[in-house]
Design a protein around this motif. Structure first.
Motif, PDB file in Angstrom:
ATOM      1  N   ARG A   1      11.867  14.975 -16.067  1.00 34.53           N
ATOM      2  CA  ARG A   1      10.964  15.085 -14.994  1.00 34.53           C
ATOM      3  C   ARG A   1       9.608  14.390 -15.103  1.00 34.53           C
ATOM      4  NH1 ARG A   1      11.017  13.984  -9.374  1.00 34.53           N
ATOM      5  NH2 ARG A   1       9.547  15.582  -8.195  1.00 34.53           N
TER       6      ARG A   1
ATOM      7  N   ASN B   1      -1.539   6.859   1.156  1.00 37.28           N
ATOM      8  CA  ASN B   1      -0.443   6.848   1.676  1.00 37.28           C
ATOM      9  C   ASN B   1      -0.340   7.247   3.184  1.00 37.28           C
ATOM     10  OD1 ASN B   1       2.652   8.337   1.740  1.00 37.28           O
ATOM     11  ND2 ASN B   1       2.581   6.440   0.805  1.00 37.28           N
TER      12      ASN B   1
ATOM     13  N   ARG C   1       0.658   8.802  -6.610  1.00 36.88           N
ATOM     14  CA  ARG C   1       0.651  10.348  -6.513  1.00 36.88           C
ATOM     15  C   ARG C   1       1.822  10.776  -7.445  1.00 36.88           C
ATOM     16  NH1 ARG C   1       2.983  11.391  -1.044  1.00 36.88           N
ATOM     17  NH2 ARG C   1       4.533  11.478  -2.148  1.00 36.88           N
TER      18      ARG C   1
ATOM     19  N   SER D   1       0.700   3.711  -3.302  1.00 38.40           N
ATOM     20  CA  SER D   1       0.166   5.007  -3.314  1.00 38.40           C
ATOM     21  C   SER D   1       1.034   6.015  -3.375  1.00 38.40           C
ATOM     22  CB  SER D   1      -0.566   5.086  -1.697  1.00 38.40           C
ATOM     23  OG  SER D   1       0.520   4.842  -0.717  1.00 38.40           O
TER      24      SER D   1
ATOM     25  N   ALA E   1       1.581  13.387 -10.428  1.00 34.40           N
ATOM     26  CA  ALA E   1       2.268  14.628 -10.471  1.00 34.40           C
ATOM     27  C   ALA E   1       2.683  14.935 -11.597  1.00 34.40           C
ATOM     28  CB  ALA E   1       3.141  14.828  -9.429  1.00 34.40           C
TER      29      ALA E   1
ATOM     30  N   ILE F   1       3.967  20.158  -7.620  1.00 37.30           N
ATOM     31  CA  ILE F   1       2.372  20.171  -7.384  1.00 37.30           C
ATOM     32  C   ILE F   1       2.068  20.508  -6.191  1.00 37.30           C
ATOM     33  CG2 ILE F   1       1.943  18.628  -9.354  1.00 37.30           C
ATOM     34  CD1 ILE F   1       1.163  16.513  -6.919  1.00 37.30           C
TER      35      ILE F   1
ATOM     36  N   GLU G   1       4.594  16.515   1.441  1.00 42.18           N
ATOM     37  CA  GLU G   1       5.006  15.091   1.011  1.00 42.18           C
ATOM     38  C   GLU G   1       4.747  15.075  -0.565  1.00 42.18           C
ATOM     39  OE1 GLU G   1       5.782  12.829   3.028  1.00 42.18           O
ATOM     40  OE2 GLU G   1       6.139  14.236   4.543  1.00 42.18           O
ATOM     41  N   PHE G   2       3.677  16.266  -1.091  1.00 43.75           N
ATOM     42  CA  PHE G   2       3.253  16.140  -2.408  1.00 43.75           C
ATOM     43  C   PHE G   2       4.896  16.459  -3.272  1.00 43.75           C
ATOM     44  CE2 PHE G   2      -0.436  16.053  -0.644  1.00 43.75           C
ATOM     45  CZ  PHE G   2      -1.453  15.391  -1.615  1.00 43.75           C
ATOM     46  N   GLU G   3       4.904  16.106  -4.462  1.00 46.13           N
ATOM     47  CA  GLU G   3       6.256  16.286  -5.315  1.00 46.13           C
ATOM     48  C   GLU G   3       5.969  17.956  -5.331  1.00 46.13           C
ATOM     49  OE1 GLU G   3       3.924  13.876  -5.489  1.00 46.13           O
ATOM     50  OE2 GLU G   3       6.034  12.893  -4.712  1.00 46.13           O
ATOM     51  N   PRO G   4       7.456  18.396  -5.154  1.00 38.77           N
ATOM     52  CA  PRO G   4       7.338  19.945  -5.332  1.00 38.77           C
ATOM     53  C   PRO G   4       6.772  20.424  -6.402  1.00 38.77           C
ATOM     54  CG  PRO G   4       9.703  18.708  -5.074  1.00 38.77           C
ATOM     55  CD  PRO G   4       8.517  17.694  -5.501  1.00 38.77           C
TER      56      PRO G   4
ATOM     57  N   CYS H   1       0.748  -1.314  -0.168  1.00 42.45           N
ATOM     58  CA  CYS H   1       0.029   0.088   0.083  1.00 42.45           C
ATOM     59  C   CYS H   1       0.790   1.091  -0.063  1.00 42.45           C
ATOM     60  CB  CYS H   1      -0.774  -0.071   1.052  1.00 42.45           C
ATOM     61  SG  CYS H   1      -2.432  -1.020   0.970  1.00 42.45           S
TER      62      CYS H   1
END
Lengths: 335, 335
Positions: A169, B125, A144, A140, A148, B35, B30-33, A136
């Protein structure tokens, strides 16, 4: 890069793929009765199943037995991939996929957004059937990261300011990430030591980057019957990929503005001219060299595994298969 | 049903809500820079936070301490809720939510589909940060069920064939499910025996059904400044909810066709006439009775918990708060 192309290696995975198909088909019954037909429509077992193949080849070691946890991990990544295809087709306004109506065409935008969500939710539910949270957690994060990358690509459409670092990227996130995690999950389930899990995951990542660059190259240098879709759609939709990026670099400043206007959708794209210019500028060779560089990185990563065995050797052979596909595109360059 | 209305009970949860806000804000990183700004825009801590309140009240028992796992579970359900709002606003073409541009207005449809996906992915997550798979398993099923309910609602829009059983099923899935799982997670974390976990979850489910019926009633009998949105939007968008369902039943067959044409979008909706007819037909009282029935079921479920303690008593008081809100709508009936 359909099943047929992977023929030899996929043939050896026949029992695994059969078990995967059965597990995927069984998932339909897990959906709420009212949306089961729609889930059934999306859980399409006719896909290329590249990601499941990566799970299997990374994880089956020498065992002839089809391990249930490998099959489950393969189903998880394939369901995430299917969910992302449903959402991709919404963005692209795609009407046909694999010779039938896309979900968005069949059910409309609103229902397809939710249907993709339901596929993602169920993928994670299947991941939660492992005894620990590891799968998981890994899936997850990957989901994400894929989102992105797709967001970055979406927001870059029709802009000419995309640079090479941003392209790298985007494909790392939107494509290579799911290849990477497929290999990682296989290696984890097989019980490789952490350093070797990382090496196998790194192989998957570089193969994924190479695959996406190949896919972007095929959009210009493929033949429509081979790649099964219209050529030049990336230019049409203002998506700057590596071939276009190299073309733009090669043009004198005076001609660049016109190409940029095509990318921005201010002028109709002149595909024939652009293909001709790509040929003159040697774009195919430059892109092929980039793919080769990634495939070399992929193979170097795998080479660090002390005793690869037959299964990891076959995993390594996927690089050769892709290399052959790239060569075939060379023949299709416009003359 | 804003925070203010829950004032008394929410005041007691101030420390919990503060910890929740901090954890939600921390998730942005925690999100990619690339976004992160968009995630920050969507992770809005100004919402009603009803679902987190359900987690807290179901799970804090007598402890004055703010337990980290309760806060994490609350953040998981709130992130799922936020993701679904992002996708809801796409379907509804909503431009404003909580006094600012919706994500779809700010970033466009394509990016918002993906942004909602990223929020869902991150919710799972965070769920995978629990030591066992229980939370992932529960939340992923709930997410799939919420989607199933939304799909059913979407496909029912503009149709007049929706029956009472289908309406009940839709609200059970799209709204009550997340209320239910919020209570279930709280009770699970608090360590209640299974039978009491089930009872507390059942309370949440019935409260959720009642809340959705209230929300549907407020679409006709609310005042715009109180409910913070335009009235009559459900009729406008062809959504058949309980008030409209009862109105349709009450009309003689000769007049029913005209209302059905409005639902189907073939005629402009006559909101003033319909409100007047609802009053004549006693629709408010019939809908209020349905809400009361659900609230009674909710309270009966909770009554089966042997020693509820202060926190579960406060959970039970949410029913009274909702009952008071329903009474306030009575005063708004058109005369």
């Amino acid at each position: 890069m359909a099943n047929l192309i992977f023929g030899g290696i996929f043939g050896q995975l026949a029992a695994h793929m059969k078990a995967l198909d059965a597990l995927l088909r069984a998932q339909v019954q897990e959906f709420e009765p009212e949306i089961r037909d729609m889930a059934d429509y999306c859980i399409d077992t006719s896909g290329k199943r590249i990601r499941p193949a990566l799970v299997f080849l990374s994880g089956r070691k020498a065992s002839p037995k089809v391990a249930a946890d490998l099959v489950r991990a393969a189903a998880v990544v394939e369901l995430v991939h299917m969910g992302s295809l449903v959402h991709d087709d919404i963005m692209d306004g795609a009407i046909v996929r694999r010779n039938r109506a896309t979900a968005v065409k069949a059910y409309g935008t609103a229902a397809s957004v939710l249907l993709g969500d339901a596929l993602f939710a169920h993928a994670l539910n299947l991941a939660a059937q492992f005894p620990t949270v590891e799968v998981c957690a890994a899936v997850s994060v990957s989901m994400r990261r894929v989102c992105a990358g797709e967001i970055m690509q979406t927001l870059s459409r029709g802009t000419t300011t995309i640079d090479r670092a941003r392209y790298d990227r985007i494909i790392d996130l939107k494509t290579a990430e799911l290849f990477r995690v497929s290999c990682e999950l296989g290696a984890k389930i097989a019980g490789y030591p952490q350093a070797e899990q990382d090496a196998i995951a790194s192989y998957g990542r570089h193969l994924g980057i190479a695959y996406q660059i190949y896919d972007d190259l095929a959009d210009y240098f493929g033949t429509e019957d081979r790649i099964g879709k219209t050529l030049g759609t990336d230019l049409q939709s203002g998506k700057v990929t590596l071939p276009l990026f190299f073309l733009e670099e090669s043009l004198p400043a005076s001609e660049r503005a016109e190409l940029q206007a095509e990318i921005q959708g201010q002028r109709p794209p002149q595909l024939t001219l652009r293909l001709q210019q790509m040929r003159t500028a040697g774009v195919y060779a430059r892109v092929a060299a980039e793919i080769e560089r990634e495939l070399a990185s992929a193979q170097a990563a795998l080479a660090s595994v002390a005793d690869p065995g037959k299964s990891l050797s076959q995993l390594g052979e996927l690089s050769d298969v892709l290399r052959d596909q790239v060569k075939k595109l060379q023949a299709n360059q416009p003359s």
